[in-house]
Design an enzyme around this catalytic site. Structure first.
Site, PDB file in Angstrom:
ATOM      1  CE  LYS A   1      -6.206  -8.526  -1.620  1.00 58.14           C
ATOM      2  NZ  LYS A   1      -7.068  -8.280  -1.011  1.00 58.14           N
TER       3      LYS A   1
ATOM      4  CE  LYS B   1      -4.109  -2.124   1.153  1.00 59.20           C
ATOM      5  NZ  LYS B   1      -6.194  -1.947   1.979  1.00 59.20           N
TER       6      LYS B   1
ATOM      7  CE  LYS C   1     -14.261  -4.324   0.049  1.00 61.11           C
ATOM      8  NZ  LYS C   1     -12.967  -3.825   1.317  1.00 61.11           N
TER       9      LYS C   1
HETATM   10  P1  ATP Z   1      -9.035  -2.978  -0.944  1.00 59.84           P
HETATM   11  O1  ATP Z   1      -8.653  -3.186  -2.489  1.00 59.84           O
HETATM   12  O2  ATP Z   1      -9.336  -0.904   0.231  1.00 59.84           O
HETATM   13  O3  ATP Z   1      -7.862  -3.495   0.598  1.00 59.84           O
HETATM   14  P2  ATP Z   1     -10.271  -5.586  -0.521  1.00 59.84           P
HETATM   15  O4  ATP Z   1     -10.534  -6.015  -1.442  1.00 59.84           O
HETATM   16  O5  ATP Z   1      -8.924  -6.319  -0.119  1.00 59.84           O
HETATM   17  O6  ATP Z   1      -9.532  -4.253   0.042  1.00 59.84           O
HETATM   18  P3  ATP Z   1     -10.678  -5.953   3.055  1.00 59.84           P
HETATM   19  O7  ATP Z   1     -11.400  -5.335   3.275  1.00 59.84           O
HETATM   20  O8  ATP Z   1      -9.394  -5.708   2.802  1.00 59.84           O
HETATM   21  O9  ATP Z   1     -10.642  -6.170   1.518  1.00 59.84           O
HETATM   22  O10 ATP Z   1     -10.548  -7.523   2.817  1.00 59.84           O
HETATM   23  C1  ATP Z   1     -11.906  -8.244   4.012  1.00 59.84           C
HETATM   24  C2  ATP Z   1     -11.294  -9.205   3.073  1.00 59.84           C
HETATM   25  O11 ATP Z   1     -11.845  -9.972   1.864  1.00 59.84           O
HETATM   26  C3  ATP Z   1     -10.515 -10.459   3.807  1.00 59.84           C
HETATM   27  O12 ATP Z   1     -10.909 -11.356   4.978  1.00 59.84           O
HETATM   28  C4  ATP Z   1      -9.757 -10.547   2.940  1.00 59.84           C
HETATM   29  O13 ATP Z   1      -9.021 -11.283   3.068  1.00 59.84           O
HETATM   30  C5  ATP Z   1     -10.488 -10.930   2.019  1.00 59.84           C
HETATM   31  N1  ATP Z   1     -10.498 -10.737   0.682  1.00 59.84           N
HETATM   32  C6  ATP Z   1      -9.908  -9.996  -0.391  1.00 59.84           C
HETATM   33  N2  ATP Z   1      -9.712 -10.004  -1.642  1.00 59.84           N
HETATM   34  C7  ATP Z   1      -9.802 -10.735  -1.415  1.00 59.84           C
HETATM   35  C8  ATP Z   1      -9.854 -11.778  -3.155  1.00 59.84           C
HETATM   36  N3  ATP Z   1      -9.332 -11.389  -4.062  1.00 59.84           N
HETATM   37  N4  ATP Z   1      -9.312 -13.355  -3.202  1.00 59.84           N
HETATM   38  C9  ATP Z   1      -9.887 -13.639  -1.470  1.00 59.84           C
HETATM   39  N5  ATP Z   1     -10.273 -13.434  -0.554  1.00 59.84           N
HETATM   40  C10 ATP Z   1     -10.080 -11.835   0.047  1.00 59.84           C
END
Ligand code: ATP
Ligand code: LTN
Length: 332
Positions: free
Chosen positions: A196, A114, A199
């Site tokens: 990955k 990040k 969002k």
């Molecule tokens: P950001 O992009 O803002 O960091 P994010 O999509 O990574 O957000 P988080 O709110 O950080 O989402 O994660 C919420 C949950 O979703 C966590 O348990 C995280 O491990 C899971 N998660 C996020 N992205 C994935 C993915 N691509 N595959 C599986 N699990 C995920």
């Protein structure tokens, strides 16, 4: 609360949930509600470690809460709340920060990623983010923390901090364990299957958002990056197809063998459309339920107010123990 194991997890209101959030985390949370005491949190305090517009954060927070319920979290069965509504999180954060080492925070890969993404805002909150998260978990004496694999390192840190605190001050925290499913622990970007699905990806084609309509979902899957073969099979080096197979497997319940058989002799085009349709059909009830919930903000408010009351009551039991152990004088 009945005497069952305690589950805690959180999700940041940084945008609409992706298929990755749903498959890696939220879908599993709903299934655990019968067998565990579950506590689920919208981590809005974590979200401000990356710049968010205040109006957007407010909207995303309520939407994320509605999405949790739409995905099947039942506020009668589980505690569902918004992190900033419970002051114990900020208070635990400070105490735990004093039992966390600079060196161990420097090793966190999410911090490094990040910081690279936002070089103009490498704030102290981004650096100490895992301490806040450790507090979230430890305040509720959680046994298990269901997350995607990207959060594993933060979980390990929470355990280390808990262990260190217990050693210094005497038994205070239960040591939590990560709960990570085998299939779907890391859903990959549709445009770059080596990274990955996230969002906050800048490319909208990389992500499926769980509220998108069927046509959009199918269109994005059709454009998904794969490889130059034509055979649908799970194998090393076929990141794009492996990703689509794990998504298809989760939403249909079919095994990889079943999927390979189903698409034998058919090209990637057919497979991509089938994945898109299965995902869209699987998510349709979530979309409908979300629209109903968002039309009833009073109900949502009632639920998160009640959730915060319960969460606060539970968390302060641990927080007052922490304060006592470190030697803070009680006010009366
Ligand atoms: P950001 O992009 O803002 O960091 P994010 O999509 O990574 O957000 P988080 O709110 O950080 O989402 O994660 C919420 C949950 O979703 C966590 O348990 C995280 O491990 C899971 N998660 C996020 N992205 C994935 C993915 N691509 N595959 C599986 N699990 C995920
Ligand atoms: N950091 C997590 C969200 C989160 C969380 C938690 C997950 C905040 N607090 C406590 C599990 C337990 C993330 O998914 N990025």
């Amino acid at each position: 609360m009945e005497d069952k194991k305690i589950i805690l997890s959180g999700i940041q209101p940084t945008g609409t949930f992706t298929l990755g959030n749903y498959i890696g985390a939220v879908r599993n949370w709903t299934k655990m509600q019968e067998d565990y005491n579950c506590i689920y949190m919208i981590a809005n305090m974590h979200a401000i470690t990356v710049r968010q517009g205040p109006a957007a954060l407010r909207n995303h927070t309520v939407e994320a809460y509605a999405l949790l319920l739409a995905c099947g979290i039942d506020p009668e069965k589980s505690v569902a709340f918004i992190q900033s509504h419970n002051p114990a999180h900020a208070e635990a954060n400070w105490v735990l920060a004093c039992s966390t080492q600079f060196g161990e925070l420097s090793r966190m890969t999410q911090f490094k990623a990040k910081s690279e993404k936002h070089p103009d805002d490498i704030n102290a909150g981004l650096f100490t983010y895992p301490v806040l998260m450790a507090g979230d978990i430890l305040l509720y004496q959680s046994d298990l923390v269901p997350v995607g694999i990207d959060q594993k390192q933060h979980l390990e840190l929470a355990r280390d901090v808990a262990q260190r605190f217990n050693q210094k001050y005497g038994d205070t925290f239960k040591l939590p364990e990560a709960y990570i499913t085998e299939v779907g622990a890391k859903i990959m970007s549709l445009q770059d299957p080596t990274s990955k699905m996230s969002k906050s990806d800048d490319n909208p084609n990389a992500c499926i958002f769980i509220l998108e309509d069927k046509d959009t979902i199918i269109r994005k899957f059709k454009r998904a990056v794969t490889d130059s073969e034509t055979c649908v099979r799970f194998a090393e080096g076929k990141d794009g197809i492996n990703n689509l197979m794990s998504i298809y497997s989760v939403v249909t319940g079919k095994s990889y063998d079943d999927i390979e058989r189903e698409f034998e002799g058919r090209g990637y085009g057919d497979f991509k459309i089938a994945v898109g349709e299965a995902v869209a059909d699987h998510l349709a009830p979530v979309r409908e339920s979300f629209a109903r919930l968002m039309a009833n903000k009073d109900y949502l408010k009632e639920c998160y107010t009640k959730g915060a009351e319960t969460a606060t009551r539970i968390a302060y039991k641990t927080l007052s123990k922490m304060y006592k152990k470190v030697g803070f004088v009680p006010s009366r």
